[in-house]
Design a protein around this motif. Structure first.
Motif, PDB file in Angstrom:
ATOM      1  N   ILE A 116       0.846  -1.200   0.000  1.00 23.86           N
ATOM      2  CA  ILE A 116       0.000   0.000   0.000  1.00 23.86           C
ATOM      3  C   ILE A 116       0.877   1.244   0.000  1.00 23.86           C
ATOM      4  O   ILE A 116       2.052   1.195   0.350  1.00 23.86           O
ATOM      5  N   ARG A 117       0.272   2.368  -0.413  1.00 21.66           N
ATOM      6  CA  ARG A 117       1.005   3.635  -0.411  1.00 21.66           C
ATOM      7  C   ARG A 117       1.070   4.187   1.015  1.00 21.66           C
ATOM      8  O   ARG A 117       0.287   3.813   1.871  1.00 21.66           O
ATOM      9  N   SER A 118       1.981   5.092   1.196  1.00 19.66           N
ATOM     10  CA  SER A 118       2.184   5.653   2.537  1.00 19.66           C
ATOM     11  C   SER A 118       1.413   6.945   2.767  1.00 19.66           C
ATOM     12  O   SER A 118       1.235   7.358   3.908  1.00 19.66           O
ATOM     13  N   ASP A 119       0.939   7.577   1.698  1.00 17.82           N
ATOM     14  CA  ASP A 119       0.287   8.890   1.811  1.00 17.82           C
ATOM     15  C   ASP A 119      -1.233   8.740   1.797  1.00 17.82           C
ATOM     16  O   ASP A 119      -1.897   9.064   0.830  1.00 17.82           O
ATOM     17  N   TYR A 120      -1.761   8.213   2.872  1.00 16.08           N
ATOM     18  CA  TYR A 120      -3.192   7.953   2.928  1.00 16.08           C
ATOM     19  C   TYR A 120      -3.677   8.210   4.350  1.00 16.08           C
ATOM     20  O   TYR A 120      -2.946   7.959   5.298  1.00 16.08           O
ATOM     21  N   PRO A 121      -4.909   8.674   4.532  1.00 13.08           N
ATOM     22  CA  PRO A 121      -5.439   8.898   5.889  1.00 13.08           C
ATOM     23  C   PRO A 121      -5.870   7.554   6.515  1.00 13.08           C
ATOM     24  O   PRO A 121      -7.027   7.150   6.419  1.00 13.08           O
ATOM     25  N   PHE A 122      -4.923   6.869   7.142  1.00 14.03           N
ATOM     26  CA  PHE A 122      -5.176   5.511   7.620  1.00 14.03           C
ATOM     27  C   PHE A 122      -6.187   5.442   8.760  1.00 14.03           C
ATOM     28  O   PHE A 122      -6.921   4.457   8.859  1.00 14.03           O
ATOM     29  N   ASP A 123      -6.265   6.448   9.611  1.00 16.76           N
ATOM     30  CA  ASP A 123      -7.299   6.420  10.649  1.00 16.76           C
ATOM     31  C   ASP A 123      -8.686   6.453  10.018  1.00 16.76           C
ATOM     32  O   ASP A 123      -9.587   5.730  10.444  1.00 16.76           O
ATOM     33  N   LEU A 124      -8.846   7.257   8.988  1.00 14.55           N
ATOM     34  CA  LEU A 124     -10.120   7.303   8.267  1.00 14.55           C
ATOM     35  C   LEU A 124     -10.396   5.958   7.596  1.00 14.55           C
ATOM     36  O   LEU A 124     -11.522   5.462   7.591  1.00 14.55           O
ATOM     37  N   MET A 125      -9.365   5.349   7.035  1.00 15.30           N
ATOM     38  CA  MET A 125      -9.520   4.049   6.405  1.00 15.30           C
ATOM     39  C   MET A 125     -10.010   3.011   7.418  1.00 15.30           C
ATOM     40  O   MET A 125     -10.944   2.250   7.142  1.00 15.30           O
ATOM     41  N   LEU A 126      -9.411   2.988   8.607  1.00 13.12           N
ATOM     42  CA  LEU A 126      -9.822   2.028   9.635  1.00 13.12           C
ATOM     43  C   LEU A 126     -11.256   2.284  10.083  1.00 13.12           C
ATOM     44  O   LEU A 126     -12.036   1.345  10.252  1.00 13.12           O
ATOM     45  N   ASP A 127     -11.611   3.557  10.264  1.00 11.67           N
ATOM     46  CA  ASP A 127     -12.994   3.886  10.636  1.00 11.67           C
ATOM     47  C   ASP A 127     -13.964   3.422   9.550  1.00 11.67           C
ATOM     48  O   ASP A 127     -15.051   2.918   9.848  1.00 11.67           O
ATOM     49  N   THR A 128     -13.565   3.583   8.298  1.00 12.57           N
ATOM     50  CA  THR A 128     -14.401   3.188   7.166  1.00 12.57           C
ATOM     51  C   THR A 128     -14.583   1.673   7.119  1.00 12.57           C
ATOM     52  O   THR A 128     -15.626   1.178   6.691  1.00 12.57           O
ATOM     53  N   LEU A 129     -13.598   0.939   7.582  1.00 11.98           N
ATOM     54  CA  LEU A 129     -13.704  -0.520   7.617  1.00 11.98           C
ATOM     55  C   LEU A 129     -14.574  -1.011   8.772  1.00 11.98           C
ATOM     56  O   LEU A 129     -15.425  -1.873   8.595  1.00 11.98           O
ATOM     57  N   TYR A 130     -14.336  -0.480   9.951  1.00  5.93           N
ATOM     58  CA  TYR A 130     -15.003  -1.005  11.140  1.00  5.93           C
ATOM     59  C   TYR A 130     -16.420  -0.459  11.317  1.00  5.93           C
ATOM     60  O   TYR A 130     -17.284  -1.140  11.864  1.00  5.93           O
ATOM     61  N   GLY A 131     -16.682   0.746  10.855  1.00  3.82           N
ATOM     62  CA  GLY A 131     -18.000   1.355  11.011  1.00  3.82           C
ATOM     63  C   GLY A 131     -19.140   0.531  10.438  1.00  3.82           C
ATOM     64  O   GLY A 131     -20.162   0.329  11.107  1.00  3.82           O
ATOM     65  N   GLN A 134      -8.934  -0.460  -2.214  1.00  2.68           N
ATOM     66  CA  GLN A 134      -8.708  -0.103  -3.621  1.00  2.68           C
ATOM     67  C   GLN A 134      -7.910   1.200  -3.795  1.00  2.68           C
ATOM     68  O   GLN A 134      -6.920   1.208  -4.517  1.00  2.68           O
ATOM     69  N   PRO A 135      -8.277   2.300  -3.152  1.00  7.44           N
ATOM     70  CA  PRO A 135      -7.520   3.532  -3.396  1.00  7.44           C
ATOM     71  C   PRO A 135      -6.139   3.584  -2.739  1.00  7.44           C
ATOM     72  O   PRO A 135      -5.326   4.435  -3.074  1.00  7.44           O
ATOM     73  N   VAL A 136      -5.871   2.662  -1.826  1.00 12.13           N
ATOM     74  CA  VAL A 136      -4.594   2.706  -1.117  1.00 12.13           C
ATOM     75  C   VAL A 136      -3.574   1.697  -1.658  1.00 12.13           C
ATOM     76  O   VAL A 136      -2.391   1.790  -1.380  1.00 12.13           O
ATOM     77  N   ARG A 137      -4.027   0.773  -2.464  1.00  8.20           N
ATOM     78  CA  ARG A 137      -3.111  -0.236  -3.008  1.00  8.20           C
ATOM     79  C   ARG A 137      -2.100   0.412  -3.941  1.00  8.20           C
ATOM     80  O   ARG A 137      -2.393   1.367  -4.637  1.00  8.20           O
ATOM     81  N   MET A 138      -0.923  -0.171  -3.959  1.00  2.00           N
ATOM     82  CA  MET A 138       0.105   0.277  -4.907  1.00  2.00           C
ATOM     83  C   MET A 138      -0.340  -0.176  -6.295  1.00  2.00           C
ATOM     84  O   MET A 138      -0.781  -1.310  -6.475  1.00  2.00           O
ATOM     85  N   GLN A 139      -0.260   0.706  -7.257  1.00  2.00           N
ATOM     86  CA  GLN A 139      -0.648   0.380  -8.619  1.00  2.00           C
ATOM     87  C   GLN A 139       0.484  -0.399  -9.285  1.00  2.00           C
ATOM     88  O   GLN A 139       1.647  -0.022  -9.200  1.00  2.00           O
TER      89      GLN A 139
END
Length: 189
Positions: free
Chosen positions: A139-154, A181-186
């Protein structure tokens, strides 16, 4: 048998009594008297460790889920997320998990303590897994990971609380795929 072993054994009996009682009826019907009778201990024994049944439910959930949320750093981020969300759904769909949701909704201070003592360390483990995934090039390093985790668990909480349905495997896999999908390395073409 040492005093610590006796204490641990008694607490395990009490936790099992809570699980049995919550399998028969809802949290609001849970009484310390019933738990004590089921566990074969006096009410004073329970009150020595817990001031209120809400605290007892939180500790029962902790004991019931002690190792189910452990991560496997040898697996991919996607596999770990699927495993975590599946186990979370199962834990929250269990009678003790449902009681935990009631406790957290009604006891803000206990909810805060539970978040700090139980959920936050697991979130920190997830951040370590995310860092490892970045280093592996998953995955890329420039991503809002706290938001990603909230989006998964919510959505897991939402499905269980509002729809009274446990998310199935297909739902969890689709959710993880969508959020990653948006965080994966292309891949290079």
């Amino acid at each position: 048998m040492t005093q610590d072993e006796k204490t641990s054994r008694r607490q395990d009996c009490i936790f099992q009594a809570v699980i049995e009682a919550l399998s028969e009826y809802e949290y609001y019907q849970l009484t310390i008297e019933d738990i004590a009778a089921r566990a074969g201990v006096g009410k004073s024994t329970i009150y020595r460790w817990w001031k209120h049944k809400s605290e007892l439910v939180l500790d029962t959930f902790r004991a019931h889920t002690a190792s189910i949320f452990d991560l496997d750093l040898a697996k991919t981020l996607e596999d770990n997320l699927i495993q975590q969300l599946t186990r979370l759904a199962q834990a929250l769909n269990h009678p003790v998990g449902r009681a935990l949701l009631v406790v957290m909704a009604n006891h803000r201070e206990l909810a805060g303590n539970f978040f700090h003592d139980f959920l936050l360390p697991r979130r920190e483990q997830m951040h370590a897994l995310l860092q490892q995934s970045i280093e592996r090039g998953e995955i890329r390093s420039d991503y809002p990971f706290d938001l990603m985790l909230d989006t998964l668990y919510g959505p897991i909480h939402y499905k269980i609380i509002f729809f009274n349905r446990m998310p199935d495997d297909a739902y969890i896999r689709a959710l993880v795929s969508l959020v990653l999908q948006p965080v994966r390395m292309q891949a290079s073409h």
